[in-house]
Design a protein around this motif. Structure first.
Motif, PDB file in Angstrom:
ATOM      1  N   ARG A  59     -16.473 -28.894  70.675  1.00  0.00           N
ATOM      2  CA  ARG A  59     -17.011 -29.951  69.817  1.00  0.00           C
ATOM      3  C   ARG A  59     -16.350 -29.766  68.462  1.00  0.00           C
ATOM      4  O   ARG A  59     -16.501 -28.706  67.850  1.00  0.00           O
ATOM      5  CB  ARG A  59     -18.530 -29.851  69.704  1.00  0.00           C
ATOM      6  N   THR A 176     -28.923 -30.451  74.189  1.00  0.00           N
ATOM      7  CA  THR A 176     -28.493 -31.274  73.052  1.00  0.00           C
ATOM      8  C   THR A 176     -29.626 -32.200  72.640  1.00  0.00           C
ATOM      9  O   THR A 176     -30.449 -32.615  73.463  1.00  0.00           O
ATOM     10  CB  THR A 176     -27.260 -32.118  73.416  1.00  0.00           C
ATOM     11  N   GLY A 183     -20.139 -31.288  74.555  1.00  0.00           N
ATOM     12  CA  GLY A 183     -18.806 -31.468  73.985  1.00  0.00           C
ATOM     13  C   GLY A 183     -17.814 -31.822  75.071  1.00  0.00           C
ATOM     14  O   GLY A 183     -18.202 -32.074  76.214  1.00  0.00           O
ATOM     15  N   ARG A 200     -21.127 -34.397  66.309  1.00  0.00           N
ATOM     16  CA  ARG A 200     -20.120 -34.767  67.312  1.00  0.00           C
ATOM     17  C   ARG A 200     -18.841 -35.187  66.590  1.00  0.00           C
ATOM     18  O   ARG A 200     -18.864 -35.595  65.437  1.00  0.00           O
ATOM     19  CB  ARG A 200     -20.650 -35.902  68.187  1.00  0.00           C
ATOM     20  N   ASP A 204     -15.373 -37.941  70.539  1.00  0.00           N
ATOM     21  CA  ASP A 204     -16.516 -37.791  71.448  1.00  0.00           C
ATOM     22  C   ASP A 204     -17.129 -39.170  71.712  1.00  0.00           C
ATOM     23  O   ASP A 204     -17.582 -39.835  70.769  1.00  0.00           O
ATOM     24  CB  ASP A 204     -17.544 -36.853  70.789  1.00  0.00           C
ATOM     25  N   LEU A 207     -20.525 -39.891  70.095  1.00  0.00           N
ATOM     26  CA  LEU A 207     -20.751 -39.900  68.644  1.00  0.00           C
ATOM     27  C   LEU A 207     -21.489 -41.187  68.259  1.00  0.00           C
ATOM     28  O   LEU A 207     -21.121 -42.281  68.688  1.00  0.00           O
ATOM     29  CB  LEU A 207     -19.407 -39.847  67.897  1.00  0.00           C
TER      30      LEU A 207
END
Ligand SMILES: [Zn+2]
Length: 347
Positions: A59, A176, A183, A200, A204, A207
């Motif tokens: 990440r 998470t 990630g 993030r 990603d 995000l």
């Protein structure tokens, strides 16, 4: 300092060489890289010995190797940390593997006599000397349980660190907050407990972009500083911040509050695109290394638009690029494409 594209190159190499491999023995030549380990080096050895790596996950600039008991080995490369994989069977008879694996083929993996691969974040994978010798600055060596195809001397992962800013530690994983994968590199919705404050990154898919844009627009801080704030979006350091700002035509000193929502979104998109191009270039154009002021060599360097180019012509308009300091870091920009905000002392 390696940024997202460089760390992703390392992650992909670790995933190929270590996924499914067990740690047979941990050799500590210098305990200092384990200084962040709860319980000290003894706990590190106890929690890692006999465990199997199940993936390699990243990440932003943070990298971890989940273990089969639910913990993870977290690797922090710092300025000079290198992870060297050597002697692994991976790469032998891997004609089916294309792209990134071709790098390994060039790095002589599986070629008896030169099986150590240097996964330094700021260079392309490359062979790294005598596999049986202890390299200078070797701090920790993880001996892997042998499998068919390994080099006769055995396979291992080395942490080599000249300046001792990097480190390794075993930590627990937690779910998470948003239930999405922790990630890149694993679908598991888990993250090491001491990485949860890291946002993030721009590559990603999970995000929350509107939230990142809103955070930046609420702040009076310089937009370059905000772009490098790992709690807003992760993975962006000095190099890709300057590149993204130039691509989006935004001067780094503009306060977050002064930017409109579309400009802010464009800046995040542009920065992500530069990092994607850097990643793509990692496989093909890593000769003729360039060393920057931090001592880091980058294989994307020849494609950079502004970083390290103060005094040279803007690739878009030909104006000479300038440098100034923001938050203690150099900011290189085009005075024509990126309009500098007026500061109080200029009024
Ligand atoms: Zn320009």
């Amino acid at each position: 300092m390696p940024e997202l594209p460089e760390v992703e190159t390392v992650r992909a190499g670790l995933a190929r060489h270590l996924t499914g491999r067990a740690v047979e023995r941990v050799e500590i030549l210098d305990p200092r890289p384990l200084r962040r380990q709860r319980g000290g080096p003894d706990a590190f050895v106890r929690r890692l010995t006999g465990r199997t790596f199940t993936a390699a996950v990243r990440r932003g600039k943070f990298l971890w190797l989940p273990l089969d008991d639910g913990d993870a080995l977290v690797a922090h490369l710092g300025m000079s940390g290198q992870l060297l994989v050597h002697g692994t069977a991976t790469g032998r008879n891997s004609s089916a593997a294309a792209g990134a694996d071709a790098q390994d083929a060039r790095a002589f993996l599986g070629d008896p006599g030169a099986p150590r691969v240097d996964l330094t974040a700021t260079r392309a994978p490359q062979p790294a000397g005598d596999p049986d010798a202890h390299p200078r600055h070797l701090r920790v060596r993880l001996h892997l349980r042998p499998i068919a195809g390994d080099a006769p001397g055995g396979a291992a992962l080395d942490l080599v660190d000249q300046r001792m800013f990097g480190g390794l530690r075993i930590t627990a994983m937690v779910p998470t907050a948003d239930g999405a994968p922790g990630g890149a590199g694993s679908p598991a919705p888990l993250i090491p407990v001491d990485v949860t404050h890291i946002a993030r990154d721009l590559l990603d898919p999970h995000l929350d972009r509107p939230a990142a844009v809103a955070k930046m627009r609420r702040s009076n801080r310089a937009v370059k500083t905000l772009l490098m704030d790992q709690g807003i979006v992760s993975g962006v350091g000095n190099i890709y911040a300057d590149e993204g700002l130039w691509a989006a035509r935004v001067h780094g000193l503009r306060p977050g509050k002064a930017l409109g929502p579309r400009v802010t979104a464009r800046l995040l998109d542009a920065t992500g695109e530069v990092m994607e191009r850097a990643l793509a270039a990692g496989g093909t154009s890593f000769d003729a290394l360039y060393v920057d002021a931090d001592g880091a060599a980058g294989f994307f360097a020849r494609s950079l638009a502004v970083y390290g180019r103060a005094g040279q012509e803007c690739r878009r308009c030909g104006t000479l690029l300038r440098a100034e300091t923001i938050g203690g870091r150099s900011h290189v920009f085009c005075p024509r494409c990126q309009t500098r905000p007026r500061l109080p002392r200029e009024r």
